[in-house]
Design an enzyme around this catalytic site. Structure first.
Site, PDB file in Angstrom:
ATOM      1  CD  GLU A 153     119.700  75.925   4.910  1.00  0.00           C
ATOM      2  OE1 GLU A 153     119.235  74.825   5.204  1.00  0.00           O
ATOM      3  OE2 GLU A 153     119.090  76.998   5.046  1.00  0.00           O
ATOM      4  CG  PHE A 154     117.919  71.872   0.065  1.00  0.00           C
ATOM      5  CD1 PHE A 154     116.929  72.652  -0.519  1.00  0.00           C
ATOM      6  CD2 PHE A 154     119.103  71.685  -0.627  1.00  0.00           C
ATOM      7  CE1 PHE A 154     117.114  73.235  -1.773  1.00  0.00           C
ATOM      8  CE2 PHE A 154     119.303  72.263  -1.882  1.00  0.00           C
ATOM      9  CZ  PHE A 154     118.302  73.036  -2.454  1.00  0.00           C
ATOM     10  NE  ARG A 156     112.972  68.014   6.845  1.00  0.00           N
ATOM     11  CZ  ARG A 156     112.538  66.746   6.891  1.00  0.00           C
ATOM     12  NH1 ARG A 156     111.257  66.492   6.893  1.00  0.00           N
ATOM     13  NH2 ARG A 156     113.384  65.744   6.948  1.00  0.00           N
ATOM     14  CE  LYS A 206     116.657  77.010   1.156  1.00  0.00           C
ATOM     15  NZ  LYS A 206     117.532  77.292   2.243  1.00  0.00           N
ATOM     16  N   GLY A 259     105.560  79.471   8.981  1.00  0.00           N
ATOM     17  CA  GLY A 259     106.330  80.542   9.616  1.00  0.00           C
ATOM     18  C   GLY A 259     107.791  80.166   9.605  1.00  0.00           C
ATOM     19  CB  CYS A 262     113.625  79.080   5.927  1.00  0.00           C
ATOM     20  SG  CYS A 262     114.912  78.745   7.136  1.00  0.00           S
TER      21      CYS A 262
HETATM   22  C1  UGA Z   1     112.393  75.085   5.497  1.00  0.00           C
HETATM   23  C2  UGA Z   1     112.548  73.999   4.412  1.00  0.00           C
HETATM   24  O1  UGA Z   1     111.639  72.948   4.681  1.00  0.00           O
HETATM   25  C3  UGA Z   1     113.969  73.458   4.384  1.00  0.00           C
HETATM   26  O2  UGA Z   1     114.112  72.529   3.314  1.00  0.00           O
HETATM   27  C4  UGA Z   1     114.941  74.615   4.169  1.00  0.00           C
HETATM   28  O3  UGA Z   1     116.272  74.201   4.154  1.00  0.00           O
HETATM   29  C5  UGA Z   1     114.756  75.607   5.297  1.00  0.00           C
HETATM   30  O4  UGA Z   1     113.394  76.085   5.287  1.00  0.00           O
HETATM   31  C6  UGA Z   1     115.717  76.748   5.076  1.00  0.00           C
HETATM   32  O5  UGA Z   1     115.585  77.451   4.085  1.00  0.00           O
HETATM   33  O6  UGA Z   1     116.661  76.881   5.857  1.00  0.00           O
HETATM   34  P1  UGA Z   1     112.035  75.069   8.130  1.00  0.00           P
HETATM   35  O7  UGA Z   1     112.049  76.554   8.076  1.00  0.00           O
HETATM   36  O8  UGA Z   1     112.782  74.392   9.197  1.00  0.00           O
HETATM   37  O9  UGA Z   1     112.576  74.456   6.749  1.00  0.00           O
HETATM   38  O10 UGA Z   1     110.496  74.697   8.254  1.00  0.00           O
HETATM   39  P2  UGA Z   1     109.516  73.594   7.641  1.00  0.00           P
HETATM   40  O11 UGA Z   1     109.628  72.319   8.363  1.00  0.00           O
HETATM   41  O12 UGA Z   1     109.613  73.556   6.175  1.00  0.00           O
HETATM   42  O13 UGA Z   1     108.119  74.248   8.061  1.00  0.00           O
HETATM   43  C7  UGA Z   1     107.820  75.602   7.707  1.00  0.00           C
HETATM   44  C8  UGA Z   1     106.466  76.009   8.220  1.00  0.00           C
HETATM   45  O14 UGA Z   1     105.455  75.370   7.468  1.00  0.00           O
HETATM   46  C9  UGA Z   1     106.187  75.672   9.661  1.00  0.00           C
HETATM   47  O15 UGA Z   1     105.580  76.801  10.268  1.00  0.00           O
HETATM   48  C10 UGA Z   1     105.211  74.521   9.602  1.00  0.00           C
HETATM   49  O16 UGA Z   1     104.334  74.474  10.697  1.00  0.00           O
HETATM   50  C11 UGA Z   1     104.461  74.840   8.328  1.00  0.00           C
HETATM   51  N1  UGA Z   1     103.867  73.652   7.659  1.00  0.00           N
HETATM   52  C12 UGA Z   1     104.670  72.644   7.207  1.00  0.00           C
HETATM   53  C13 UGA Z   1     102.498  73.606   7.448  1.00  0.00           C
HETATM   54  O17 UGA Z   1     101.748  74.526   7.831  1.00  0.00           O
HETATM   55  N2  UGA Z   1     101.979  72.519   6.799  1.00  0.00           N
HETATM   56  C14 UGA Z   1     102.751  71.505   6.343  1.00  0.00           C
HETATM   57  O18 UGA Z   1     102.192  70.557   5.753  1.00  0.00           O
HETATM   58  C15 UGA Z   1     104.125  71.569   6.563  1.00  0.00           C
END
Ligand code: UGA
Length: 460
Positions: A153-154, A156, A206, A259, A262
């Site tokens: 899965e991908f 967010r 992944k 954080g 994932c």
């Molecule tokens: C992430 C991936 O983006 C999804 O594609 C993947 O499917 C998912 O993990 C998973 O493996 O299940 P997610 O954990 O929901 O999704 O979080 P993200 O939206 O990617 O953000 C991760 C962290 O990075 C957050 O803490 C966010 O604040 C931080 N972030 C994000 C930044 O510090 N800077 C950015 O530019 C983007």
């Protein structure tokens, strides 16, 4: 054509997968062995905060396309596909804990009464499709065909329903070409590229995707550190870099770092996978190291402004690891608050949805009704999670209600000049140009106050 699909695990991936396949017209049975979670779901209470999911769930539950059970035989009866969407948490050394995957595989083997395609949706190390096939071969009670497919899965969190229904790509990996094509067909109505490959490629893709996203964020955070020293704004630098199609503009937001359930787990998992094959993976290790530095760096900014933080009240805006989620797993707020509490700070905090979960993890924090209550009498504010509602605050009201109007913007949410106009002493992450623009009067007034406090403490 309507298919019968089972999904194992009612976490955010399983729930979203089940509800979205129902949305695509299929008959879906969600199998969950946790009785409490199951009961809540039967009452329509979802265990995660995920936008659009409650509506989807309600619609297909009421319409009969979704069913719930804790029993494998009932759950798999007549199903053509079973998706494994159980948790794979990190163990201490980063190795993913596959106990739930193993038990799901065994459950399928013992309960399926006809041919079934077993699909790994959970993020699992390379080789897990073979592991699942091995468990099934060992425990199966019939001679039906059990094909195993990897379909990572991908999604967010906070955007998972949208991501499922509007995928950028779908990856389907298996040695069994017919099974892979059958899984691919489920996604065809979504009109995205579907990559057919072997299971190991799908599994590693992944990890590589999540590690690459994490690497981009750590990269920009390293540039941000330099920006602070050089008097440059990292937001402008990221815009320039992102305009280059060879670089791309996503995941270049500097701040408190990544954080959640994932990225941290998968970066550690990849390091573990590499190490167990004798690959040292220095780049990926640095990605993790830079991320661990971010909360300390933000707290250090506050120390620099406040002098001593001991006995000070610090307000925290946002607790969840990202907006639109109540997930507190590896949230930056946990590290920031623990560092501040170690220094003797009193913490007030507010988050639109994560306070209930946060209160279990951090019982000594004072939880407030809103951002204004957090600010009232605080010596500093730290913006940790960039919820939309924090963009709409009356910042002048906030700054004037504070004991000392320091704002550390851990996500670069605000426009620095507007914040200065609103009366704040503002610091972002990598917004070094701002220190040059801060009105000297505010800083001088603040420094005088610190000196007075120091004199008073010597006299008392
Ligand atoms: C992430 C991936 O983006 C999804 O594609 C993947 O499917 C998912 O993990 C998973 O493996 O299940 P997610 O954990 O929901 O999704 O979080 P993200 O939206 O990617 O953000 C991760 C962290 O990075 C957050 O803490 C966010 O604040 C931080 N972030 C994000 C930044 O510090 N800077 C950015 O530019 C983007």
């Amino acid at each position: 054509m309507v298919k019968s699909i089972s999904v194992i695990g009612a976490g955010y991936v399983g729930l979203v997968t089940a509800a979205c396949f129902a949305e695509l017209g299929h008959r879906v049975t969600l199998l969950e062995i946790d009785g409490e979670r199951l009961n809540a779901l039967e009452q329509g209470v979802l265990p995660v905060h995920e936008p659009d999911l409650p509506e989807l769930w309600q619609r297909h539950w009421a319409g009969g396309r979704l069913r719930l059970t804790s029993d494998y035989e009932q759950g798999l009866d007549g199903s053509e596909f079973v998706f494994i969407a159980v948790g794979t948490p990190s163990t201490r050394n980063g190795r993913p804990d596959l106990r739930w995957v193993r038990s799901a595989a065994r459950g399928i083997a013992e309960a399926a009464n006809g041919p079934i395609i077993v699909v790994n949706k959970s993020t699992v190390p390379v080789g897990t499709a073979d592991l699942v096939a091995g468990i099934i071969a060992r425990y199966k009670r019939s001679n039906h065909n059990f094909a195993v497919v990897s379909n990572p899965e991908f999604l967010r969190e906070g955007l998972a329903v949208f991501d499922f229904l509007h995928p950028i790509r779908v990856v389907v990996g298996s040695a069994d070409v017919n099974a892979a094509q059958a899984v691919a067909q489920l996604y065809e109505p979504l009109g995205c590229p579907i990559i057919l490959c072997d299971a190991r490629t799908a599994e590693l893709s992944k990890y590589a995707s999540n590690a690459f996203l994490a690497a981009r964020i750590s990269f920009i955070n390293e540039i941000a550190l330099l920006c602070d020293k050089l008097g440059v704004n990292v937001v402008d630098v990221a815009r320039v870099v992102g305009m280059e199609p060879r670089c791309g503009d996503g995941y270049l937001g500097a701040g408190l770092g990544w954080g959640g359930s994932c990225l941290p787990k998968d970066v550690r998992g990849l390091i573990y996978m590499a190490a167990s094959r004798g690959v040292s993976a220095p780049l990926i290790r640095s990605v993790l190291r830079v991320n661990l530095r971010q909360p300390r760096m933000v707290v250090a900014k506050l120390q620099k402004l406040l002098g001593s933080t001991k006995g000070k009240t610090v307000g925290i805006l946002g607790l969840s690891f990202k907006p639109n989620s109540d997930d507190m797993r590896e949230a930056s707020s946990l590290s920031v608050i623990s560092l501040l509490q170690e220094q003797g700070c009193r913490i007030k905090a507010y988050d639109p949805v994560a306070m209930k979960t946060a209160a279990k993890l951090m019982p000594t924090v004072t939880y407030c009704a809103d951002a204004y209550e957090v600010a009232e009498g605080s010596d500093a504010l730290i913006l940790v999670t960039e919820w939309d509602e924090f963009k709409e605050l009356d910042m002048r009201r906030i700054s004037s209600s504070m004991n000392c109007p320091i704002l550390i913007d851990g996500r670069n949410l605000y426009d620095p000049e507007q914040m200065i106009k609103a009366g704040f002493i503002y610091e972002g992450v990598g917004r070094g140009e701002i220190s040059r623009k801060q009105p000297k009067a505010a800083l001088v007034k603040h420094k005088i106050q610190l000196e007075l406090e120091a004199v008073e403490s010597i006299q008392s």
